[in-house]
Design a protein around this motif. Structure first.
Motif, PDB file in Angstrom:
ATOM      1  N   LEU A   1       0.833  -1.204   0.000  1.00 30.70           N
ATOM      2  CA  LEU A   1       0.000   0.000   0.000  1.00 30.70           C
ATOM      3  C   LEU A   1       0.869   1.255   0.000  1.00 30.70           C
ATOM      4  CD1 LEU A   1      -2.842   1.174   0.091  1.00 30.70           C
ATOM      5  CD2 LEU A   1      -2.781   0.990   2.590  1.00 30.70           C
ATOM      6  N   LEU A   2       1.951   1.246   0.770  1.00 31.68           N
ATOM      7  CA  LEU A   2       2.855   2.396   0.808  1.00 31.68           C
ATOM      8  C   LEU A   2       3.491   2.622  -0.566  1.00 31.68           C
ATOM      9  CD1 LEU A   2       3.946   4.360   3.096  1.00 31.68           C
ATOM     10  CD2 LEU A   2       6.046   3.019   2.957  1.00 31.68           C
ATOM     11  N   ARG A   3       3.869   1.538  -1.223  1.00 35.85           N
ATOM     12  CA  ARG A   3       4.494   1.648  -2.545  1.00 35.85           C
ATOM     13  C   ARG A   3       3.498   2.138  -3.597  1.00 35.85           C
ATOM     14  NH1 ARG A   3       9.404  -0.822  -3.241  1.00 35.85           N
ATOM     15  NH2 ARG A   3       8.940  -1.392  -5.395  1.00 35.85           N
ATOM     16  N   LEU A   4       2.232   1.803  -3.419  1.00 33.09           N
ATOM     17  CA  LEU A   4       1.203   2.327  -4.328  1.00 33.09           C
ATOM     18  C   LEU A   4       1.066   3.837  -4.165  1.00 33.09           C
ATOM     19  CD1 LEU A   4      -1.617  -0.367  -3.974  1.00 33.09           C
ATOM     20  CD2 LEU A   4       0.013  -0.127  -5.841  1.00 33.09           C
ATOM     21  N   ILE A   5       1.088   4.301  -2.917  1.00 31.21           N
ATOM     22  CA  ILE A   5       1.004   5.745  -2.660  1.00 31.21           C
ATOM     23  C   ILE A   5       2.221   6.459  -3.246  1.00 31.21           C
ATOM     24  CG2 ILE A   5       1.004   7.508  -0.842  1.00 31.21           C
ATOM     25  CD1 ILE A   5      -0.574   5.500   0.897  1.00 31.21           C
ATOM     26  N   ALA A   6       3.398   5.824  -3.095  1.00 36.37           N
ATOM     27  CA  ALA A   6       4.634   6.428  -3.594  1.00 36.37           C
ATOM     28  C   ALA A   6       4.724   6.420  -5.114  1.00 36.37           C
ATOM     29  CB  ALA A   6       5.839   5.696  -3.002  1.00 36.37           C
TER      30      ALA A   6
ATOM     31  N   THR B   1      -2.899   9.294  -9.515  1.00 32.77           N
ATOM     32  CA  THR B   1      -2.948   7.867  -9.814  1.00 32.77           C
ATOM     33  C   THR B   1      -1.922   7.455 -10.855  1.00 32.77           C
ATOM     34  OG1 THR B   1      -5.316   7.918  -9.332  1.00 32.77           O
ATOM     35  CG2 THR B   1      -4.478   5.980 -10.477  1.00 32.77           C
ATOM     36  N   ASP B   2      -1.768   8.257 -11.896  1.00 34.72           N
ATOM     37  CA  ASP B   2      -0.867   7.895 -12.990  1.00 34.72           C
ATOM     38  C   ASP B   2       0.416   8.713 -13.011  1.00 34.72           C
ATOM     39  OD1 ASP B   2      -2.682   5.968 -14.044  1.00 34.72           O
ATOM     40  OD2 ASP B   2      -3.862   7.585 -14.936  1.00 34.72           O
ATOM     41  N   LEU B   3       0.651   9.513 -11.969  1.00 35.48           N
ATOM     42  CA  LEU B   3       1.874  10.308 -11.923  1.00 35.48           C
ATOM     43  C   LEU B   3       3.071   9.434 -11.550  1.00 35.48           C
ATOM     44  CD1 LEU B   3       0.858  13.612 -10.059  1.00 35.48           C
ATOM     45  CD2 LEU B   3       1.286  13.302 -12.506  1.00 35.48           C
ATOM     46  N   PRO B   4       4.236   9.667 -12.149  1.00 33.56           N
ATOM     47  CA  PRO B   4       5.437   8.933 -11.748  1.00 33.56           C
ATOM     48  C   PRO B   4       5.864   9.365 -10.353  1.00 33.56           C
ATOM     49  CG  PRO B   4       6.004  10.678 -13.292  1.00 33.56           C
ATOM     50  CD  PRO B   4       4.502  10.631 -13.234  1.00 33.56           C
ATOM     51  N   PRO B   5       6.681   8.562  -9.657  1.00 32.45           N
ATOM     52  CA  PRO B   5       7.075   8.878  -8.284  1.00 32.45           C
ATOM     53  C   PRO B   5       7.655  10.278  -8.118  1.00 32.45           C
ATOM     54  CG  PRO B   5       7.765   6.659  -8.846  1.00 32.45           C
ATOM     55  CD  PRO B   5       7.217   7.259 -10.102  1.00 32.45           C
ATOM     56  N   GLY B   6       8.501  10.704  -9.052  1.00 32.41           N
ATOM     57  CA  GLY B   6       9.159  11.997  -8.935  1.00 32.41           C
ATOM     58  C   GLY B   6       8.237  13.188  -9.027  1.00 32.41           C
ATOM     59  N   LYS B   7       7.014  12.978  -9.522  1.00 30.34           N
ATOM     60  CA  LYS B   7       6.060  14.077  -9.688  1.00 30.34           C
ATOM     61  C   LYS B   7       5.032  14.134  -8.558  1.00 30.34           C
ATOM     62  CE  LYS B   7       7.580  15.424 -13.791  1.00 30.34           C
ATOM     63  NZ  LYS B   7       8.188  16.755 -13.988  1.00 30.34           N
ATOM     64  N   ARG B   8       5.117  13.238  -7.593  1.00 26.90           N
ATOM     65  CA  ARG B   8       4.094  13.170  -6.541  1.00 26.90           C
ATOM     66  C   ARG B   8       4.414  14.044  -5.329  1.00 26.90           C
ATOM     67  NH1 ARG B   8       1.154   7.265  -6.576  1.00 26.90           N
ATOM     68  NH2 ARG B   8       1.191   7.000  -8.847  1.00 26.90           N
TER      69      ARG B   8
ATOM     70  N   GLY C   1      17.639  12.655   6.242  1.00 25.50           N
ATOM     71  CA  GLY C   1      18.075  13.977   5.809  1.00 25.50           C
ATOM     72  C   GLY C   1      17.950  14.155   4.310  1.00 25.50           C
ATOM     73  N   ARG C   2      18.260  13.120   3.565  1.00 29.53           N
ATOM     74  CA  ARG C   2      18.129  13.170   2.103  1.00 29.53           C
ATOM     75  C   ARG C   2      16.676  13.393   1.697  1.00 29.53           C
ATOM     76  NH1 ARG C   2      20.817   8.115  -0.499  1.00 29.53           N
ATOM     77  NH2 ARG C   2      19.024   7.164   0.517  1.00 29.53           N
ATOM     78  N   ALA C   3      15.753  12.881   2.528  1.00 32.11           N
ATOM     79  CA  ALA C   3      14.327  13.107   2.262  1.00 32.11           C
ATOM     80  C   ALA C   3      13.903  14.515   2.679  1.00 32.11           C
ATOM     81  CB  ALA C   3      13.489  12.063   2.999  1.00 32.11           C
ATOM     82  N   ILE C   4      14.429  15.008   3.805  1.00 30.42           N
ATOM     83  CA  ILE C   4      14.036  16.321   4.330  1.00 30.42           C
ATOM     84  C   ILE C   4      14.352  17.439   3.351  1.00 30.42           C
ATOM     85  CG2 ILE C   4      14.641  18.065   6.063  1.00 30.42           C
ATOM     86  CD1 ILE C   4      14.798  15.872   8.127  1.00 30.42           C
ATOM     87  N   VAL C   5      15.536  17.393   2.736  1.00 23.09           N
ATOM     88  CA  VAL C   5      15.949  18.509   1.872  1.00 23.09           C
ATOM     89  C   VAL C   5      15.036  18.679   0.663  1.00 23.09           C
ATOM     90  CG1 VAL C   5      18.373  18.454   2.561  1.00 23.09           C
ATOM     91  CG2 VAL C   5      17.623  17.054   0.616  1.00 23.09           C
ATOM     92  N   ARG C   6      14.295  17.644   0.334  1.00 21.71           N
ATOM     93  CA  ARG C   6      13.375  17.750  -0.797  1.00 21.71           C
ATOM     94  C   ARG C   6      12.091  18.495  -0.435  1.00 21.71           C
ATOM     95  NH1 ARG C   6      12.241  11.986  -2.970  1.00 21.71           N
ATOM     96  NH2 ARG C   6      10.961  13.239  -4.364  1.00 21.71           N
ATOM     97  N   GLU C   7      11.887  18.734   0.861  1.00 21.65           N
ATOM     98  CA  GLU C   7      10.688  19.414   1.357  1.00 21.65           C
ATOM     99  C   GLU C   7       9.418  18.801   0.755  1.00 21.65           C
ATOM    100  OE1 GLU C   7      11.276  23.568   0.552  1.00 21.65           O
ATOM    101  OE2 GLU C   7      12.738  23.787   2.182  1.00 21.65           O
ATOM    102  N   PRO C   8       9.199  17.509   0.988  1.00 19.41           N
ATOM    103  CA  PRO C   8       8.068  16.808   0.370  1.00 19.41           C
ATOM    104  C   PRO C   8       6.738  17.159   1.021  1.00 19.41           C
ATOM    105  CG  PRO C   8       9.160  15.358   1.907  1.00 19.41           C
ATOM    106  CD  PRO C   8       9.979  16.616   1.868  1.00 19.41           C
TER     107      PRO C   8
END
Length: 331
Positions: A45-50, A68-75, A145-152
C-alpha cells in the motif's frame, strides 16, 4: 500540504488480489502508521502511494490532485526505506545533497538546505564522514536527511528501524516523533511492530489480508477494538481470548480480557496453576493454566511473589471485559 486520499485502491498480481479495495483519508500533518502481520499488504500500500507500484484500480489523490498515474518523482513525496541506500563513496553531505544536485539546484541553495537538515538531525559534525564511518542510527538519519531537503508533501517510511538493535530502535522512535513535531509534515510509517505503532502514531491503520480492519487513535484501538483481529493484535502482551462455556456465560462467542485487567484474588472465579512467572522489576507476567479455559496471561506488579507451580485464583475486573459474536465483531 500533505493530504492523501485513497478511493477504492486495488492491487492484484495476476489472479492474486493483494489489496481488494481500500478507502482511506490521511489529513495534512498527521502521523499515520500502517500496521499488521507479515504479508498483510502494508508495504505494498505504501508503494502504491509512492508510485513505485501501479495500482490495479481506484484513485489516489495528493492535495486534491489526481496522482494515480503520476510517476514517483512528480508526486511530491519522499520515501525512507528499510535499507539506508546510501552511496558508500560519498560523504554524508554529498549523500544528503544528491537529490537536489540531480534536480539542478544551485550550490548555495543546496548548502543551505543540507546545513538545515544536518542541524535538525544532529549530523552537523558528521558531514565529511563516509557512511561506513557511521553507526546504523546515524546512517538512517542521513537517509532521512536526504528526504528532508526535498521538502516533500509527505514522508513515507517503510519499516525504517527494523535493521537496528532494540535500544537504538527506541531512540530512533523518539527522534522520528520529534522530527514530526518540528516539521509538521504528513508522515506515513509502515511497521509490523504494534508497540512502534502505539507509541508514534496520531492514527493507526490496522491491515489484515489487504483490508483495513480498523482506523483510529492508538488508545481508541486499544480500548475499543471493533473485532477479534484488532483485539488480538493491538496490545502487548496480547489480550486473552476465551471461548467455550465461559464465554457463553457472558452471552458471547469469545470473551476478551487484557492481562492487566485480570486480578489475583482469593475469591476469584477461575482457579489455575502458574506455568511461567516472568519477574521484570516493574511488572510481573504470569502464564496461568486454568482448566476449562486454557492458558491465561496475567500482568501484575513487580512485587508479586508468585512462582511456577503455585495454585492461584483469578478474575476479570468489573467492566473490563470485551465480548465478541460468532462473526468476530465486538458486541
Amino acid at each position: 500540504m500533505g493530504k492523501i486520499t485513497l478511493t477504492q485502491v486495488r492491487k492484484s498480481f495476476g489472479e492474486t488480489h493483494v489489496i481488494p479495495g481500500i478507502d482511506l483519508n490521511i489529513e495534512h500533518g498527521e502521523f499515520v502508521v500502517f500496521v499488521g502481520p507479515s504479508g498483510c499488504g502494508k508495504s505494498t500500500l505504501l508503494r502504491l502511494i509512492a508510485g513505485l507500484e501501479d495500482i490495479s484500480g481506484g484513485k489516489i489523490e495528493i492535495d486534491g490532485t489526481d496522482a494515480t498515474d503520476l510517476p514517483p518523482g512528480k508526486r511530491g513525496l519522499a520515501m525512507v526505506f528499510q535499507s539506508y541506500a546510501l552511496y558508500p563513496h560519498m560523504s554524508v553531505k554529498k549523500n544528503i545533497a544528491f537529490p537536489l544536485k540531480m534536480a539542478g539546484m544551485d550550490e548555495a541553495a543546496i548548502e543551505a538546505k543540507v546545513q538545515s537538515a544536518a542541524k535538525i538531525l544532529n549530523l552537523a559534525n558528521y558531514l565529511e564522514r563516509k557512511p561506513g564511518q557511521l553507526s546504523g542510527g546515524q546512517r538512517q538519519r542521513v537517509a532521512i536527511g536526504r528526504a528532508i531537503v526535498r521538502e516533500p508533501a509527505a514522508f513515507l517510511f517503510d519499516e525504517p528501524l527494523s535493521n537496528l538493535d532494540a535500544a537504538l530502535r527506541v531512540t530512533m522512535r523518539q527522534e522520528i516523533s520529534e522530527l514530526h513535531q518540528k516539521l509538521a509534515t504528513t508522515m506515513i510509517y509502515v511497521t509490523h511492530d504494534q508497540v512502534e505503532a502505539m507509541t508514534m502514531a496520531d492514527k493507526i491503520v490496522v491491515l489484515n489480508a489487504g483490508r483495513i480492519e480498523q482506523v483510529g487513535a492508538p488508545l481508541e484501538l486499544y480500548n475499543h477494538p471493533q473485532n477479534l483481529f484488532v483485539a488480538g493484535f493491538i496490545g502487548s502482551p496480547k489480550m486473552n481470548l476465551i471461548t467455550g462455556a465461559e464465554a457463553q456465560k457472558h452471552g458471547c462467542t469469545t470473551l476478551g480480557v487484557r492481562p492487566e485487567y485480570i486480578e489475583v484474588s482469593a475469591d476469584g472465579p477461575w482457579q489455575g496453576t502458574i506455568g511461567l512467572a516472568e519477574h521484570l522489576g516493574s511488572d510481573t507476567f504470569l502464564k496461568v493454566d486454568v482448566p476449562g479455559i486454557g492458558m491465561l496471561t496475567v500482568r501484575g506488579s513487580g512485587e508479586m511473589h508468585l512462582h511456577h507451580g503455585n495454585q492461584i485464583r483469578l478474575g476479570p475486573q468489573a467492566g473490563k471485559i470485551y465480548r465478541f459474536g460468532p462473526d468476530g465483531k465486538a458486541l
